[in-house]
Scaffold this motif. Sequence first.
Motif, short mmCIF file in Angstrom:
data_model
loop_
_atom_site.label_atom_id
_atom_site.label_comp_id
_atom_site.label_asym_id
_atom_site.label_seq_id
_atom_site.Cartn_x
_atom_site.Cartn_y
_atom_site.Cartn_z
N ALA A 37 0.83 -1.22 0.00
CA ALA A 37 0.00 0.00 0.00
C ALA A 37 0.86 1.26 0.00
CB ALA A 37 -0.93 0.00 1.21
N SER A 38 2.09 1.15 0.51
CA SER A 38 2.97 2.31 0.60
C SER A 38 3.78 2.55 -0.67
CB SER A 38 3.92 2.15 1.79
OG SER A 38 3.21 1.96 2.98
N ASN A 39 3.71 1.63 -1.62
CA ASN A 39 4.44 1.82 -2.87
C ASN A 39 3.99 3.09 -3.58
OD1 ASN A 39 6.04 -0.44 -2.69
ND2 ASN A 39 4.65 -1.78 -3.83
N GLY A 40 4.93 3.89 -3.98
CA GLY A 40 4.59 5.13 -4.68
C GLY A 40 4.45 6.33 -3.77
N LEU A 41 4.38 6.11 -2.46
CA LEU A 41 4.29 7.24 -1.53
C LEU A 41 5.67 7.84 -1.30
CD1 LEU A 41 1.82 5.95 1.22
CD2 LEU A 41 1.30 7.06 -0.95
N GLU A 42 5.70 9.11 -0.99
CA GLU A 42 6.95 9.78 -0.67
C GLU A 42 7.34 9.39 0.75
OE1 GLU A 42 10.27 11.34 -0.85
OE2 GLU A 42 9.04 11.75 -2.63
N LEU A 43 8.34 8.51 0.86
CA LEU A 43 8.71 7.97 2.16
C LEU A 43 9.58 8.92 2.98
CD1 LEU A 43 9.48 4.26 1.18
CD2 LEU A 43 7.32 5.26 1.94
N HIS A 44 10.25 9.84 2.32
CA HIS A 44 11.13 10.79 3.01
C HIS A 44 10.53 12.19 2.89
CE1 HIS A 44 14.08 7.60 3.42
NE2 HIS A 44 13.95 7.35 2.11
N LEU A 45 9.95 12.65 3.98
CA LEU A 45 9.30 13.95 3.98
C LEU A 45 10.34 15.07 3.95
CD1 LEU A 45 6.49 13.37 6.64
CD2 LEU A 45 6.41 12.96 4.17
N GLN A 46 9.93 16.19 3.39
CA GLN A 46 10.81 17.35 3.33
C GLN A 46 10.88 18.01 4.71
OE1 GLN A 46 9.53 20.26 0.49
NE2 GLN A 46 11.26 21.64 0.86
N GLU A 47 12.04 18.53 5.04
CA GLU A 47 12.20 19.25 6.29
C GLU A 47 11.83 20.72 6.12
OE1 GLU A 47 15.96 18.91 8.16
OE2 GLU A 47 15.62 16.87 8.88
N GLN A 48 10.97 21.20 7.00
CA GLN A 48 10.61 22.62 7.03
C GLN A 48 10.77 23.10 8.47
OE1 GLN A 48 9.92 24.72 4.74
NE2 GLN A 48 9.42 23.55 2.91
N ILE A 49 12.00 23.04 8.95
CA ILE A 49 12.29 23.44 10.34
C ILE A 49 12.57 24.94 10.32
CG2 ILE A 49 13.76 23.09 12.34
CD1 ILE A 49 14.34 20.27 11.25
N LEU A 50 11.56 25.72 10.68
CA LEU A 50 11.63 27.17 10.60
C LEU A 50 11.57 27.77 12.00
CD1 LEU A 50 9.14 27.62 7.61
CD2 LEU A 50 11.62 27.33 7.52
N SER A 51 11.58 29.08 12.06
CA SER A 51 11.45 29.78 13.33
C SER A 51 10.69 31.08 13.08
CB SER A 51 12.83 30.08 13.94
OG SER A 51 12.68 30.57 15.27
N HIS A 52 10.42 31.80 14.16
CA HIS A 52 9.70 33.06 14.02
C HIS A 52 10.23 34.05 15.05
CE1 HIS A 52 6.43 36.00 13.82
NE2 HIS A 52 6.11 35.45 12.65
N GLN A 53 10.34 35.28 14.63
CA GLN A 53 10.94 36.30 15.49
C GLN A 53 10.14 36.55 16.77
OE1 GLN A 53 11.07 39.84 13.14
NE2 GLN A 53 8.84 40.05 12.97
N ALA A 54 8.86 36.22 16.75
CA ALA A 54 8.03 36.44 17.95
C ALA A 54 8.53 35.63 19.14
CB ALA A 54 6.58 36.08 17.65
N LEU A 55 9.23 34.52 18.88
CA LEU A 55 9.69 33.67 19.98
C LEU A 55 11.18 33.79 20.26
CD1 LEU A 55 7.25 31.90 18.37
CD2 LEU A 55 7.72 30.40 20.30
N GLN A 56 11.86 34.67 19.56
CA GLN A 56 13.31 34.75 19.71
C GLN A 56 13.73 35.10 21.13
OE1 GLN A 56 15.57 33.67 17.49
NE2 GLN A 56 13.66 33.03 16.50
#
Length: 457
Positions: free
Chosen positions: A115-134
């Motif tokens: 069932a997992s054939n064809g799925l993207e097994l390695h997700l993209q990293e979106q490790i971001l931040s925001h100035q409100a928490l700096q």
Amino acid sequence: PVSGRCAYFVERKKRFCKMIPAPGRRFCGEHGQQEEENDRKRIPCPLDPKHTVYEDQLQKHLKKCNSREKPKPVYYVQDINAGFKNVAEKTEKQVPISSLSKEELESLITKLKKASNGLELHLQEQILSHQALQEALNDPNNGESAFKHLKQQASILGNMEKLHLLGPGRCFVEFGAGRGKLSHWVNVALQNVENVQFLLVERATTRFKVDGKHQRGDSVFERLRVDIQHLCLKKVPVLEKKKLPVVGIGKHLCGAATDLALRCLVENYTTCCDGENEEPAPKRSRTDKAEVASNNSTDNGSMEDDCKPVAGIVIALCCHHKCDWTHYVGREFFKSVGLGPVEFNYFQRMSSWATCGMKETSTTASTSEDQTTDTEEHEQMSSKTESSSDTLTGILTVEERKEIGHLCKLLIDHGRMEYLQQRGYKAALQYYTESAVSLENVLLTAVPSPSLIPETI
């Protein structure tokens, strides 16, 4: 009994009651019937037998008992987001995974991989931040646990900003809000923005809420104490009045709560904002694609006048072992790859191997603690029995179990993503923080496709 404490021995707990009785009395109010001079009888409360009440004061007590049924709010609609209970799809009694034979387990794993054939097994990293928490992130007074939560919240806000969801004229709905810290940081990020509303959805009574810290007139915080399963957003007075575009957010929204929240947003708010149909769920149960086509055929002006659509969804996922086939929004996807409720019930339990499968071989207590630091927002104890089986240890290695657990999570999340895509949303899954910060580090995001976005948003 301890001096100054109630002298009643609680047989169930094998200890004396710890309550402090009134001066001159041996027993507390709950166990006062044990006093020889007290001939008033106490009986179990009919609303909640966990506590008792004087029989001659029963009627008075029933009017103020905390367990009495309270009036339902206007936005309460029974099971509106619960999905559809199909009798034909009810499964037999669940069998522990540890009791499966080697052949049965291998068959399940084969189905999972197919069932997992064809799925993207390695997700993209979106490790971001925001100035409100700096400032908070740089505060040396924060402990390790607080720092990890701040990093997650900063990345969630960073992803929201990247999707252009932090703006004026929005209603941010935080599902499973708890203390409301995520909404707090969104509000900090929008300090100079007008016409911002926050709805914090939480079914439980929460202590140490941060809502009271926000006294600004241009952003309003309101708590909705209701189970997401019964929440009809279009009936919330502020949304009924202002018709603001909604941004659904959540940090570690456990298991089935994510599916309930998606239905609440995508089905029972966006597509039924005309207010004509008071029971929208049955109408949408047949063909999702036909419904989307019908919604797309509505002219843009009408959509703008009646209700703004959901502007975006940003939810940090977790606790897939608490998912439920009845509520799961990706059932059509599962069926399309030859799977059904039986496989789902196994896969949702096997998903716990991704975060708990390694515990069995941990040589030190500190290793295990590092992996489960994030206990404030979700628990993993319900998966311990599945992950610590001696039977499984002889069949699968720790790494194999961990890999299978991740695959189960991915399959369940992909069903959610397809559900959103079929309803005209551009959906994605990504890693929003490092696994060292939280093992539950996948973020589900969705924004309407360009054809569904009104020009005013």
